[in-house]
Write a protein that holds these residues in place. Structure first.
Motif, PDB file in Angstrom:
ATOM      1  N   LYS A   1       5.927  11.427   4.224  1.00 58.33           N
ATOM      2  CA  LYS A   1       6.402  10.888   2.939  1.00 58.33           C
ATOM      3  C   LYS A   1       7.274  11.923   2.227  1.00 58.33           C
ATOM      4  O   LYS A   1       8.250  11.568   1.570  1.00 58.33           O
ATOM      5  CB  LYS A   1       5.230  10.457   2.066  1.00 58.33           C
TER       6      LYS A   1
ATOM      7  N   GLY B   1       3.246   4.916  -7.284  1.00 60.53           N
ATOM      8  CA  GLY B   1       2.109   4.881  -8.201  1.00 60.53           C
ATOM      9  C   GLY B   1       1.784   3.463  -8.644  1.00 60.53           C
ATOM     10  O   GLY B   1       2.657   2.598  -8.709  1.00 60.53           O
ATOM     11  N   ASP B   2       0.510   3.254  -8.928  1.00 60.44           N
ATOM     12  CA  ASP B   2       0.048   1.923  -9.338  1.00 60.44           C
ATOM     13  C   ASP B   2       0.732   1.438 -10.611  1.00 60.44           C
ATOM     14  O   ASP B   2       1.099   0.266 -10.697  1.00 60.44           O
ATOM     15  CB  ASP B   2      -1.474   1.924  -9.554  1.00 60.44           C
TER      16      ASP B   2
ATOM     17  N   SER C   1       6.704   3.078   6.021  1.00 59.98           N
ATOM     18  CA  SER C   1       5.389   3.098   6.676  1.00 59.98           C
ATOM     19  C   SER C   1       5.441   3.560   8.130  1.00 59.98           C
ATOM     20  O   SER C   1       4.402   3.663   8.783  1.00 59.98           O
ATOM     21  CB  SER C   1       4.760   1.700   6.620  1.00 59.98           C
TER      22      SER C   1
ATOM     23  N   TRP D   1       9.380  -0.743   2.263  1.00 62.00           N
ATOM     24  CA  TRP D   1       8.077  -0.086   2.200  1.00 62.00           C
ATOM     25  C   TRP D   1       7.192  -0.387   3.403  1.00 62.00           C
ATOM     26  O   TRP D   1       6.493   0.499   3.902  1.00 62.00           O
ATOM     27  CB  TRP D   1       7.368  -0.461   0.895  1.00 62.00           C
TER      28      TRP D   1
ATOM     29  N   ASN E   1       3.868  12.222  -5.873  1.00 64.62           N
ATOM     30  CA  ASN E   1       2.970  11.566  -4.918  1.00 64.62           C
ATOM     31  C   ASN E   1       3.327  11.832  -3.461  1.00 64.62           C
ATOM     32  O   ASN E   1       2.507  11.585  -2.588  1.00 64.62           O
ATOM     33  CB  ASN E   1       2.979  10.051  -5.153  1.00 64.62           C
ATOM     34  N   THR E   2       4.544  12.282  -3.206  1.00 68.18           N
ATOM     35  CA  THR E   2       4.979  12.442  -1.814  1.00 68.18           C
ATOM     36  C   THR E   2       4.859  13.866  -1.298  1.00 68.18           C
ATOM     37  O   THR E   2       4.992  14.096  -0.099  1.00 68.18           O
ATOM     38  CB  THR E   2       6.454  12.000  -1.638  1.00 68.18           C
TER      39      THR E   2
ATOM     40  N   ARG F   1       2.676   1.618  -3.409  1.00 65.02           N
ATOM     41  CA  ARG F   1       1.755   2.129  -4.428  1.00 65.02           C
ATOM     42  C   ARG F   1       1.479   3.622  -4.229  1.00 65.02           C
ATOM     43  O   ARG F   1       1.402   4.372  -5.194  1.00 65.02           O
ATOM     44  CB  ARG F   1       0.443   1.344  -4.425  1.00 65.02           C
ATOM     45  N   SER F   2       1.348   4.059  -2.980  1.00 67.04           N
ATOM     46  CA  SER F   2       1.053   5.470  -2.736  1.00 67.04           C
ATOM     47  C   SER F   2       2.224   6.370  -3.103  1.00 67.04           C
ATOM     48  O   SER F   2       2.022   7.513  -3.493  1.00 67.04           O
ATOM     49  CB  SER F   2       0.632   5.697  -1.283  1.00 67.04           C
TER      50      SER F   2
ATOM     51  N   ALA G   1       0.836  -1.212   0.000  1.00 66.36           N
ATOM     52  CA  ALA G   1       0.000   0.000   0.000  1.00 66.36           C
ATOM     53  C   ALA G   1       0.868   1.259   0.000  1.00 66.36           C
ATOM     54  O   ALA G   1       0.601   2.213  -0.749  1.00 66.36           O
ATOM     55  CB  ALA G   1      -0.937  -0.010   1.205  1.00 66.36           C
ATOM     56  N   THR G   2       1.916   1.264   0.807  1.00 67.52           N
ATOM     57  CA  THR G   2       2.819   2.419   0.856  1.00 67.52           C
ATOM     58  C   THR G   2       3.567   2.559  -0.458  1.00 67.52           C
ATOM     59  O   THR G   2       3.696   3.668  -1.003  1.00 67.52           O
ATOM     60  CB  THR G   2       3.803   2.295   2.037  1.00 67.52           C
TER      61      THR G   2
END
Length: 129
Positions: free
Chosen positions: A57, A19-20, A51, A46, A86-87, A15-16, A12-13
Motif C-alpha cells: 500500500k 479511512g472509514d 488489492s 480498489w 494509513n498506507t 476503507r483501509s 475493504a481496501t
C-alpha cells in the motif's frame, strides 16, 4: 469461508487506505446518478488494482500521488496525502515521489503538489496525528 466479491474486497481496501470517515462520507453523498460510478471505482480501482499483491500500500500510495500530481488533480492529491497516514508512506516518501514529478511531468505540477502536500501534512501535525 465464502469468497468475497470484487466490490467487498474493494470496499475493504478503500476503507483501509482512505479511512472509514472518508468512505462513509462519500457513501452518504452518493446518489442514483453516481451510484454506478461509485461501484465502478470501488471494484476497479480498489478491488482490482489496489488489492493486488506485488506492491505494498505504501508503494501504491507513492505511485498514485505522483500520477495525480502529474495530472494536476489537486483534490485527489490532497486526499491521497491524507491517506498516507494509513498506507505507511512517510513525508520523505511523498517528497521523493513529488521530486520525480518535477523531472518527468514538470516543475509547475510538482510545485503545486508540494504546496498541497505541505498543507495537508501541516494539518495532520497540527492535529497531533
Amino acid at each position: 469461508m465464502a469468497e468475497t466479491t470484487l466490490y467487498d474486497r474493494g470496499m475493504a481496501t478503500r476503507r483501509s487506505v482512505l479511512g472509514d470517515a472518508h468512505v462513509d462520507n462519500a457513501s452518504a453523498k452518493m446518489t442514483e446518478f453516481d451510484a454506478d460510478f461509485q461501484q465502478f471505482i470501488t471494484e476497479g480501482a480498489w478491488g482490482s488494482v489496489w488489492s493486488r499483491p506485488g506492491l505494498t500500500k505504501r508503494e501504491r500510495s507513492m505511485i498514485t500521488l505522483a500520477l495525480l500530481a502529474a495530472l494536476g488533480h489537486d483534490e485527489e492529491v490532497a486526499m491521497h496525502v491524507r491517506a498516507t497516514a494509513n498506507t505507511g508512506a512517510t513525508p520523505d516518501d511523498i517528497k521523493e515521489a513529488l521530486l520525480h514529478v518535477a523531472v518527468y511531468a514538470g516543475v509547475p505540477a510538482a510545485n503545486r503538489a508540494f504546496k498541497i502536500a505541505r498543507e495537508e501534512l501541516a494539518k495532520r501535525e497540527g492535529n497531533g496525528q
